[in-house]
Design a protein around this motif. Sequence first.
Motif, PDB file in Angstrom:
ATOM      1  N   ALA A   1       6.690  47.444   7.090  1.00  0.00           N
ATOM      2  CA  ALA A   1       6.884  48.679   6.335  1.00  0.00           C
ATOM      3  C   ALA A   1       5.674  49.047   5.498  1.00  0.00           C
ATOM      4  CB  ALA A   1       8.115  48.554   5.423  1.00  0.00           C
ATOM      5  N   VAL A   2       4.851  48.046   5.159  1.00  0.00           N
ATOM      6  CA  VAL A   2       3.700  48.282   4.288  1.00  0.00           C
ATOM      7  C   VAL A   2       2.520  47.477   4.816  1.00  0.00           C
ATOM      8  CG1 VAL A   2       2.788  48.124   1.935  1.00  0.00           C
ATOM      9  CG2 VAL A   2       5.226  48.591   2.295  1.00  0.00           C
ATOM     10  N   ILE A   3       1.341  48.093   4.796  1.00  0.00           N
ATOM     11  CA  ILE A   3       0.103  47.394   5.133  1.00  0.00           C
ATOM     12  C   ILE A   3      -0.816  47.478   3.931  1.00  0.00           C
ATOM     13  CG2 ILE A   3      -1.903  47.291   6.662  1.00  0.00           C
ATOM     14  CD1 ILE A   3      -0.218  48.650   8.821  1.00  0.00           C
ATOM     15  N   GLY A   4      -1.336  46.337   3.467  1.00  0.00           N
ATOM     16  CA  GLY A   4      -2.215  46.326   2.307  1.00  0.00           C
ATOM     17  C   GLY A   4      -3.300  45.290   2.461  1.00  0.00           C
ATOM     18  N   THR A   5      -4.065  45.125   1.374  1.00  0.00           N
ATOM     19  CA  THR A   5      -5.154  44.150   1.397  1.00  0.00           C
ATOM     20  C   THR A   5      -4.971  43.048   0.370  1.00  0.00           C
ATOM     21  OG1 THR A   5      -6.445  45.543  -0.113  1.00  0.00           O
ATOM     22  CG2 THR A   5      -6.809  45.840   2.263  1.00  0.00           C
ATOM     23  N   ASP A   6      -4.050  43.238  -0.575  1.00  0.00           N
ATOM     24  CA  ASP A   6      -3.821  42.266  -1.643  1.00  0.00           C
ATOM     25  C   ASP A   6      -2.360  41.842  -1.629  1.00  0.00           C
ATOM     26  OD1 ASP A   6      -4.692  41.016  -4.390  1.00  0.00           O
ATOM     27  OD2 ASP A   6      -2.846  42.134  -4.809  1.00  0.00           O
ATOM     28  N   LEU A   7      -2.111  40.528  -1.728  1.00  0.00           N
ATOM     29  CA  LEU A   7      -0.741  40.027  -1.615  1.00  0.00           C
ATOM     30  C   LEU A   7       0.162  40.577  -2.704  1.00  0.00           C
ATOM     31  CD1 LEU A   7       1.258  38.069  -0.194  1.00  0.00           C
ATOM     32  CD2 LEU A   7       0.500  36.308  -1.796  1.00  0.00           C
ATOM     33  N   ALA A   8      -0.260  40.475  -3.967  1.00  0.00           N
ATOM     34  CA  ALA A   8       0.593  40.913  -5.067  1.00  0.00           C
ATOM     35  C   ALA A   8       0.813  42.421  -5.033  1.00  0.00           C
ATOM     36  CB  ALA A   8      -0.018  40.487  -6.402  1.00  0.00           C
ATOM     37  N   ALA A   9      -0.230  43.191  -4.775  1.00  0.00           N
ATOM     38  CA  ALA A   9      -0.087  44.646  -4.749  1.00  0.00           C
ATOM     39  C   ALA A   9       0.830  45.092  -3.612  1.00  0.00           C
ATOM     40  CB  ALA A   9      -1.466  45.296  -4.610  1.00  0.00           C
ATOM     41  N   THR A  10       0.649  44.486  -2.448  1.00  0.00           N
ATOM     42  CA  THR A  10       1.504  44.844  -1.313  1.00  0.00           C
ATOM     43  C   THR A  10       2.951  44.460  -1.591  1.00  0.00           C
ATOM     44  OG1 THR A  10      -0.374  44.426   0.155  1.00  0.00           O
ATOM     45  CG2 THR A  10       1.791  44.607   1.178  1.00  0.00           C
ATOM     46  N   ALA A  11       3.154  43.285  -2.195  1.00  0.00           N
ATOM     47  CA  ALA A  11       4.512  42.858  -2.543  1.00  0.00           C
ATOM     48  C   ALA A  11       5.142  43.808  -3.558  1.00  0.00           C
ATOM     49  CB  ALA A  11       4.477  41.438  -3.099  1.00  0.00           C
ATOM     50  N   GLY A  12       4.349  44.319  -4.504  1.00  0.00           N
ATOM     51  CA  GLY A  12       4.870  45.289  -5.466  1.00  0.00           C
ATOM     52  C   GLY A  12       5.363  46.541  -4.781  1.00  0.00           C
ATOM     53  N   THR A  13       4.614  47.032  -3.799  1.00  0.00           N
ATOM     54  CA  THR A  13       5.040  48.216  -3.045  1.00  0.00           C
ATOM     55  C   THR A  13       6.332  47.934  -2.275  1.00  0.00           C
ATOM     56  OG1 THR A  13       2.727  48.898  -2.791  1.00  0.00           O
ATOM     57  CG2 THR A  13       4.330  49.896  -1.311  1.00  0.00           C
TER      58      THR A  13
ATOM     59  N   LEU B   1       7.764  31.444  -3.247  1.00  0.00           N
ATOM     60  CA  LEU B   1       6.329  31.330  -3.053  1.00  0.00           C
ATOM     61  C   LEU B   1       5.994  30.221  -2.067  1.00  0.00           C
ATOM     62  CD1 LEU B   1       6.534  32.993  -5.684  1.00  0.00           C
ATOM     63  CD2 LEU B   1       4.543  31.756  -6.532  1.00  0.00           C
ATOM     64  N   GLY B   2       5.090  30.524  -1.155  1.00  0.00           N
ATOM     65  CA  GLY B   2       4.650  29.541  -0.176  1.00  0.00           C
ATOM     66  C   GLY B   2       3.521  28.676  -0.696  1.00  0.00           C
ATOM     67  N   THR B   3       3.112  27.718   0.138  1.00  0.00           N
ATOM     68  CA  THR B   3       2.019  26.819  -0.218  1.00  0.00           C
ATOM     69  C   THR B   3       0.738  27.607  -0.485  1.00  0.00           C
ATOM     70  OG1 THR B   3       2.955  25.072   1.155  1.00  0.00           O
ATOM     71  CG2 THR B   3       0.638  24.867   0.586  1.00  0.00           C
ATOM     72  N   GLY B   4       0.081  27.306  -1.575  1.00  0.00           N
ATOM     73  CA  GLY B   4      -1.201  27.932  -1.881  1.00  0.00           C
ATOM     74  C   GLY B   4      -1.125  29.246  -2.608  1.00  0.00           C
ATOM     75  N   VAL B   5       0.069  29.804  -2.795  1.00  0.00           N
ATOM     76  CA  VAL B   5       0.195  31.060  -3.534  1.00  0.00           C
ATOM     77  C   VAL B   5       0.200  30.736  -5.028  1.00  0.00           C
ATOM     78  CG1 VAL B   5       1.628  33.080  -3.980  1.00  0.00           C
ATOM     79  CG2 VAL B   5       1.464  32.145  -1.661  1.00  0.00           C
ATOM     80  N   PRO B   6      -0.745  31.263  -5.797  1.00  0.00           N
ATOM     81  CA  PRO B   6      -0.831  30.904  -7.218  1.00  0.00           C
ATOM     82  C   PRO B   6       0.306  31.486  -8.046  1.00  0.00           C
ATOM     83  CG  PRO B   6      -2.442  32.595  -6.686  1.00  0.00           C
ATOM     84  CD  PRO B   6      -1.828  32.166  -5.385  1.00  0.00           C
ATOM     85  N   ASP B   7       0.590  30.825  -9.159  1.00  0.00           N
ATOM     86  CA  ASP B   7       1.655  31.293 -10.046  1.00  0.00           C
ATOM     87  C   ASP B   7       1.381  32.693 -10.584  1.00  0.00           C
ATOM     88  OD1 ASP B   7       3.065  28.948  -9.742  1.00  0.00           O
ATOM     89  OD2 ASP B   7       2.142  27.975 -11.477  1.00  0.00           O
ATOM     90  N   VAL B   8       0.108  33.071 -10.663  1.00  0.00           N
ATOM     91  CA  VAL B   8      -0.220  34.387 -11.202  1.00  0.00           C
ATOM     92  C   VAL B   8       0.393  35.503 -10.364  1.00  0.00           C
ATOM     93  CG1 VAL B   8      -2.420  34.590  -9.946  1.00  0.00           C
ATOM     94  CG2 VAL B   8      -2.098  35.796 -12.106  1.00  0.00           C
ATOM     95  N   VAL B   9       0.570  35.273  -9.056  1.00  0.00           N
ATOM     96  CA  VAL B   9       1.207  36.280  -8.201  1.00  0.00           C
ATOM     97  C   VAL B   9       2.646  36.492  -8.649  1.00  0.00           C
ATOM     98  CG1 VAL B   9       2.008  36.780  -5.860  1.00  0.00           C
ATOM     99  CG2 VAL B   9      -0.276  35.849  -6.226  1.00  0.00           C
ATOM    100  N   ALA B  10       3.370  35.402  -8.888  1.00  0.00           N
ATOM    101  CA  ALA B  10       4.751  35.527  -9.356  1.00  0.00           C
ATOM    102  C   ALA B  10       4.800  36.211 -10.722  1.00  0.00           C
ATOM    103  CB  ALA B  10       5.400  34.147  -9.425  1.00  0.00           C
ATOM    104  N   ASP B  11       3.852  35.880 -11.603  1.00  0.00           N
ATOM    105  CA  ASP B  11       3.826  36.499 -12.933  1.00  0.00           C
ATOM    106  C   ASP B  11       3.608  38.002 -12.828  1.00  0.00           C
ATOM    107  OD1 ASP B  11       4.169  34.000 -14.035  1.00  0.00           O
ATOM    108  OD2 ASP B  11       2.028  33.678 -14.411  1.00  0.00           O
TER     109      ASP B  11
END
Length: 555
Positions: free
Chosen positions: A484-496, A513-523
Amino acid sequence: MPHPLDAEAVRTWCSLALDALGRAREEIDAINVYPVADGDTGTNLYLTAESAARAVDAVFEGHATTAPASRPGLPEAVRAMAHGALIGARGNSGTILAQLLRGMAEVLAAPGDQDHAAAAPLRRALRRAVESAYEGVARPVEGTVLTVAAAAADAAEATPGDAAAVARAAHQGAVTALQATPGQLAELGAAGVVDAGGKGLVEVLGALAEALAGRPAPTPAVPAGAAHPWRVAPCPADSGEAGSGGPTAPGDGPAFEVIYLLDADDDAVARLRARLDTLGESLVVVGGDGLWNVHVHTDDAGAAVEAGIDAGRPHRIRITHFGSTAQEGTRVRERAQRAVVALVPGEGLAALCAEAGATVVALRPGEPPAAGEIVEAVRRAHAHEVVLLPNDPDLRHTAAAAAEQARTEGVRAALIPTRSPVQGIAALAVHEPGRRFDEDVVAMTSAAGATRYAELSVAERQSWTMAGVCQAGDVLGLIDGDVAVIGTDLAATAGTVLDRMLAAGGEMVTLVLGTGVPDVVADRLRHHVRRSHLAVDTVVYRGGQQSPPLIIGIE
């Protein structure tokens, strides 16, 4: 006529051991008292031996394919046997058996020990097997399979002759030691049975003696006053170490059995042993050369898995919730009324589902489970009724086949077609074993169906999608399975993705969160939801899955 201890003999040994354990499986399960009376020692030993036999067969098949005129050598066969047992080890007994086989392989595969008819290498192999097993068990207890293995090695060392004679002596020494175990361990004496793991080892050594001698090992004599060679009159033990290692009935001791393979170095494993020893009991850590099999009974399955993550890379994680208790003075595991079997990717999700009471099949990247593996999980759940959660649309048919097989074994099985782990979490949250089966299945199905799901993944190549053309490396937001969405950044795309999903309403967001995804993404995502969608709560889990990097659920 005696046969040499060569690769063909190893293959024959594995096949005979598997047959013997298959015949004795139910009997061994029935006398399973120590360390936990969960009635699965025979099954665990059989599955461990099956994995060893398959590994040896694979070596022979590989030679037949690449060089039809050649045969594998003894080192290649015994290494395959040990490796197969290690990766397929089940339960406390299977893990110890794997280490016994590994100890034997260390000697038999060593340079200079290739005299196939000589007895000396086999004597040394049996001794090294015992040493390895004692090294792998955190708190060894006598009157168990360890005692039986030590007696077999003692008998082998005291016997002259060829390898066949040594194998026969080892088997007889193991039989004699096994019949003495009720007097060494209080739990066995009270139940009037011998040690179940030791009984399994007797079958394995009998198969070795038969493979080398070309005839079956002698049938054990019935001890005085006993109606059966493996049962005696119940009586208190004169000695033993009942307090060492914490023998319990299910429900009296730790709630979970945790087993996983671990890629780690020796130093990390030494720290892991110390950490797990504080978390539980029946701790066995076996293996080497970077690959280990870890087994522990604990109340905190999540902490046991996290300890493995800190030490290295755990995989093939199996977490079993022990059933409840005893009857007629002996500790025999009863069938639970209802259980849930969940298929999940990632260590964190496995621990989460196990703590919710599910029996877990931990999915391996790129290796979808066979129906038989799911059926085995249903058997481990040991319940009259089972609810299956595949948590992946691609696994629905495999899980359905497993459910059908379970029904032929007398288990009432229902499949809830969960398409994502977050739907499985939602179903587990409303699971009520006290309800009628149909009512529980309906409630769990409704909760799963009311949970919309999304995944964030990374495109591997250029391709057409429903959202347009993506390039390799783009972040894809899939809602209910469609891009449904194509982006370049994990957090920004997840927000959309969250904005699109919450536009239709929602009360709770679950982020895995999967392996290697930093906590900052969840924050960032938690802050985004709080700022843009008032009154919507956000829950974050460390799933540990390698792919996808982020799973979203909306309830």
